[in-house]
Design an enzyme around this catalytic site. Structure first.
Site, PDB file in Angstrom:
ATOM      1  N   VAL A  20       0.860  -1.166  -0.154  1.00  0.00           N
ATOM      2  CA  VAL A  20       0.048  -0.039  -0.181  1.00  0.00           C
ATOM      3  C   VAL A  20       0.928   1.327   0.047  1.00  0.00           C
ATOM      4  O   VAL A  20       0.707   2.245  -0.684  1.00  0.00           O
ATOM      5  CB  VAL A  20      -0.908  -0.048   1.319  1.00  0.00           C
ATOM      6  CG1 VAL A  20      -1.585   1.239   1.143  1.00  0.00           C
ATOM      7  CG2 VAL A  20      -2.023  -1.275   0.937  1.00  0.00           C
ATOM      8  N   LYS A 109      -6.420  -0.744  11.206  1.00  0.00           N
ATOM      9  CA  LYS A 109      -7.923  -0.856  11.852  1.00  0.00           C
ATOM     10  C   LYS A 109      -7.603  -1.500  13.272  1.00  0.00           C
ATOM     11  O   LYS A 109      -8.442  -1.104  14.188  1.00  0.00           O
ATOM     12  CB  LYS A 109      -8.585  -1.964  11.177  1.00  0.00           C
ATOM     13  CG  LYS A 109      -7.981  -3.148  10.816  1.00  0.00           C
ATOM     14  CD  LYS A 109      -8.549  -4.046   9.718  1.00  0.00           C
ATOM     15  CE  LYS A 109      -7.582  -5.305   9.443  1.00  0.00           C
ATOM     16  NZ  LYS A 109      -6.509  -5.000   8.449  1.00  0.00           N
ATOM     17  N   GLU A 133     -10.324   6.403   6.235  1.00  0.00           N
ATOM     18  CA  GLU A 133     -11.078   5.607   5.455  1.00  0.00           C
ATOM     19  C   GLU A 133     -10.468   4.228   4.849  1.00  0.00           C
ATOM     20  O   GLU A 133     -11.463   3.248   4.953  1.00  0.00           O
ATOM     21  CB  GLU A 133     -11.447   6.870   4.304  1.00  0.00           C
ATOM     22  CG  GLU A 133     -12.324   6.183   3.077  1.00  0.00           C
ATOM     23  CD  GLU A 133     -13.775   6.143   3.396  1.00  0.00           C
ATOM     24  OE1 GLU A 133     -14.154   4.978   3.785  1.00  0.00           O
ATOM     25  OE2 GLU A 133     -14.248   6.806   3.360  1.00  0.00           O
ATOM     26  N   GLY A 191      -3.193 -15.378  -3.165  1.00  0.00           N
ATOM     27  CA  GLY A 191      -2.658 -14.218  -2.442  1.00  0.00           C
ATOM     28  C   GLY A 191      -3.864 -13.473  -1.928  1.00  0.00           C
ATOM     29  O   GLY A 191      -3.621 -12.300  -1.249  1.00  0.00           O
ATOM     30  N   ASP A 205     -10.261  -9.693  11.818  1.00  0.00           N
ATOM     31  CA  ASP A 205     -10.185  -8.277  10.996  1.00  0.00           C
ATOM     32  C   ASP A 205     -11.578  -7.974  10.983  1.00  0.00           C
ATOM     33  O   ASP A 205     -11.899  -6.623  11.083  1.00  0.00           O
ATOM     34  CB  ASP A 205      -9.863  -8.809   9.817  1.00  0.00           C
ATOM     35  CG  ASP A 205      -9.637  -7.661   8.783  1.00  0.00           C
ATOM     36  OD1 ASP A 205      -8.829  -7.004   8.716  1.00  0.00           O
ATOM     37  OD2 ASP A 205     -10.764  -7.717   8.079  1.00  0.00           O
ATOM     38  N   LYS A 209     -13.124  -4.036  12.180  1.00  0.00           N
ATOM     39  CA  LYS A 209     -13.724  -2.947  11.380  1.00  0.00           C
ATOM     40  C   LYS A 209     -15.449  -2.708  11.902  1.00  0.00           C
ATOM     41  O   LYS A 209     -16.117  -1.427  11.692  1.00  0.00           O
ATOM     42  CB  LYS A 209     -13.711  -3.386   9.908  1.00  0.00           C
ATOM     43  CG  LYS A 209     -12.509  -3.669   9.297  1.00  0.00           C
ATOM     44  CD  LYS A 209     -12.489  -4.459   7.926  1.00  0.00           C
ATOM     45  CE  LYS A 209     -11.190  -4.613   7.356  1.00  0.00           C
ATOM     46  NZ  LYS A 209     -11.252  -5.476   6.276  1.00  0.00           N
ATOM     47  N   GLY A 306      -5.996  -4.600  -1.176  1.00  0.00           N
ATOM     48  CA  GLY A 306      -5.254  -4.386  -2.370  1.00  0.00           C
ATOM     49  C   GLY A 306      -4.560  -3.306  -2.393  1.00  0.00           C
ATOM     50  O   GLY A 306      -4.944  -2.139  -1.712  1.00  0.00           O
TER      51      GLY A 306
END
Length: 431
Positions: A20, A109, A133, A191, A205, A209, A306
Site C-alpha cells: 500500500v 484498523k 477511510e 494471495g 479482522d 472494522k 489491495g
C-alpha cells in the site's frame, strides 16, 4: 507568511512502505500536479519510515527519503500517513503525531479498534485530525459516507461484508461445492489469504472494522473487545448446500444495530436471502448496507483490499486533510454524544437455520416441535430429506428469537432420544 496566506507545501511523512505504501508514493509522485490543484497545496513527501533499508523496493520509491527513524519522520511532517501492521509501534507513533498537533491518516484498523478513543481525544485536545477511510473497506467510501453524508440522519443498522478473504472463500465454496480447507489453500496460493489466515477466517479482522463502523454510525464508543466474533472455519459444504436449497447464501457479516436497550455489535457467518444486495457480492469484494431513517437503505460496494484500492482511500483522506490545513479549519472530531450502551447480542431477536439428523419414524417431528414451543421458539419452515443411514435430515428455519431461547431449545433437542445430532446452527440476516 501572513495568517491568511496558505502554506506553499505540506510535508507528508509516510510510516511503512509495503504494498500500500508503495502505491501511495506512486500516486503522490505521478499525480503531483493534479493533487496540488485538488488539495490547494503541494503535497511533498518528507520522509518514509521502514523497518529495513536493505529490502529491495519498487524504483518509484525515492531511496533518499527512506529511514529507519520513524520518530524523525513523524516530527518532520505536517501530515503523517500510517500504514503499519499491528498495534505497536503504530499506536506510539500516532500518539506522538497528534500530541504535536499533526494530523494523521491511518489504515490501521487494529489501532483504531483498540486505542481509537484515546487517539481521538488527544487529537481533539491538540487540534489534530484523524482520518481513517482505508481502515475499514479499502476504496469503499463507507467511513466518509457515514461520517459526512449521513451526519444529518439517524442510522438504525449497519450490515456488511468487510473481509475480502472470507467472502472469496465462501463464494468459491458456494460456486463449486468445495470444502473449506481446499478453498482456503487456493486462496493462499492466489494471495487472497495470508500464510496465517487466523485474523481473516476467525473473524477478527471483520470485528475490528465492525467496532469502527459502529462507533461512527451510532456516535458511541465501541472497541473490538465489545464485538462477539465467530469465524467461518466451521462452515461445511453441507451447510452451503442446505443454504442454497433454502434460497440463501452464507456470508461473514459485520452487524451493528441500535434498539431501545442499546447497541448490539457482532460478527458471524449468516444466511442471506438471494434477493438481498449482499448476496450478489462475489469474490474478494466488500459491501456495506446502511439503513437510515430518512435516507432509507444505502449500499457501499467496491474493492476492499489491495495496494491500489487502499492507496486510493489514503490519498482521498490526505487531500481532505490538506484542504483543512490550508483553510485553517478544525478537522472532524470524534462524535460520541449518544454514548449508547453496548448490549449482549444474545438478547437480539434473530432468525436461525438449524440442521439436525433424527430417527425417521412417526411422531418425531411432533416431539421436536414441542421442544421449540416450550421455549417460545416458533418455526417458519421445515424441510426433510433422507441421510445415508436411513435417518431423517431436517432443516428448520425459525422466526425471530433470542439466542438465549434458541440455545435452550437446542440443548434440550440434543437430549431427545430420536435426535441423533444437531449438525449446525446459523443465523439468518438481511430481512
Amino acid at each position: 507568511m501572513s495568517e491568511s496566506e496558505p502554506p506553499a507545501r505540506l510535508r507528508v511523512g509516510l510510516l511503512g512502505c509495503g504494498t500500500v505504501g508503495t502505491e501511495v508514493v506512486r500516486l503522490l509522485l505521478t499525480h503531483r500536479a493534479e493533487l496540488t490543484q485538488r488539495a490547494g497545496v503541494e503535497l511533498e513527501l518528507s520522509g518514509i519510515a521502514v523497518r529495513s533499508l536493505d529490502v529491495e523496493r519498487d524504483p518509484i520509491v525515492p531511496t533518499s527519503l527512506l529511514t529507519t527513524d520513524a520518530e524523525a519522520v513523524v516530527d518532520g511532517a505536517d501530515v503523517v500517513v500510517e500504514l503499519l501492521a499491528g498495534v505497536e509501534p503504530a499506536r506510539q507513533l500516532l500518539a506522538r503525531a497528534v500530541a504535536a498537533g499533526t494530523t494523521v491518516v491511518s489504515a490501521n484498523k487494529a489501532v483504531l479498534a483498540t486505542e481509537g478513543p484515546e487517539l481521538y481525544e488527544a487529537a481533539e485536545t491538540h487540534g489534530a485530525g484523524v482520518f481513517f477511510e482505508a481502515a475499514v473497506a479499502g476504496a469503499v467510501p463507507v467511513v466518509r459516507g457515514i461520517r459526512e453524508s449521513l451526519a444529518g440522519d439517524r442510522v438504525t443498522r449497519v450490515l456488511g461484508i468487510v473481509n475480502g478473504t472470507t467472502n472469496f472463500i465462501l463464494d468459491e465454496m458456494t460456486r463449486e461445492g468445495s470444502d473449506f480447507a481446499s478453498v482456503l489453500e487456493r486462496a493462499q496460493a492466489l494471495g487472497y489469504a495470508e500464510a496465517d489466515p487466523t485474523a481473516d477466517v476467525g473473524g477478527h479482522d471483520a470485528a475490528a472494522k465492525a467496532a469502527i463502523l459502529a462507533s461512527l454510525a451510532f456516535h458511541s464508543r465501541v472497541r473490538i473487545g465489545d464485538v462477539p466474533t465467530a469465524g467461518i472455519t466451521a462452515i461445511t459444504a453441507s451447510d452451503i448446500e442446505a443454504a442454497t436449497e433454502m434460497g440463501y447464501v452464507i456470508k461473514l457479516l459485520a452487524i451493528a444495530e441500535a434498539s431501545s436497550d442499546g447497541l448490539a455489535v457482532r460478527v458471524h457467518p449468516a444466511l442471506v436471502p438471494l434477493d438481498h444486495p449482499l448476496a450478489g457480492v462475489h469474490g474478494a469484494y466488500n459491501a456495506v448496507v446502511v439503513d437510515a431513517e430518512a435516507a432509507g437503505t444505502l449500499m457501499f460496494y467496491g474493492a476492499g483490499a489491495g495496494g491500489q484500492p487502499t492507496a486510493s482511500a489514503v490519498l482521498g483522506d490526505l487531500v481532505s486533510a490538506a484542504r483543512l490545513h490550508v483553510s485553517g479549519a478544525r478537522p472532524p472530531a470524534e462524535s460520541r454524544y449518544a454514548a449508547l450502551t453496548v448490549v449482549d447480542p444474545a438478547s437480539v431477536r434473530t432468525r436461525y437455520l438449524i440442521r439436525l439428523d433424527a430417527a425417521d419414524r412417526a411422531g418425531v417431528l411432533a416431539e421436536i416441535a414441542q421442544v421449540f414451543a416450550a421455549h417460545d421458539v416458533s418455526l417458519e419452515t421445515l424441510r426433510q430429506g433422507a441421510t445415508e443411514e436411513g435417518a431423517a435430515s431436517l432443516v428448520l428455519v425459525t422466526h425471530g428469537q433470542t439466542e438465549a431461547a434458541l440455545s435452550a431449545a437446542v440443548a434440550e433437542l440434543a437430549e431427545l432420544e430420536p435426535v441423533h445430532r444437531v449438525t449446525s446452527i446459523l443465523r439468518v440476516e438481511g430481512h
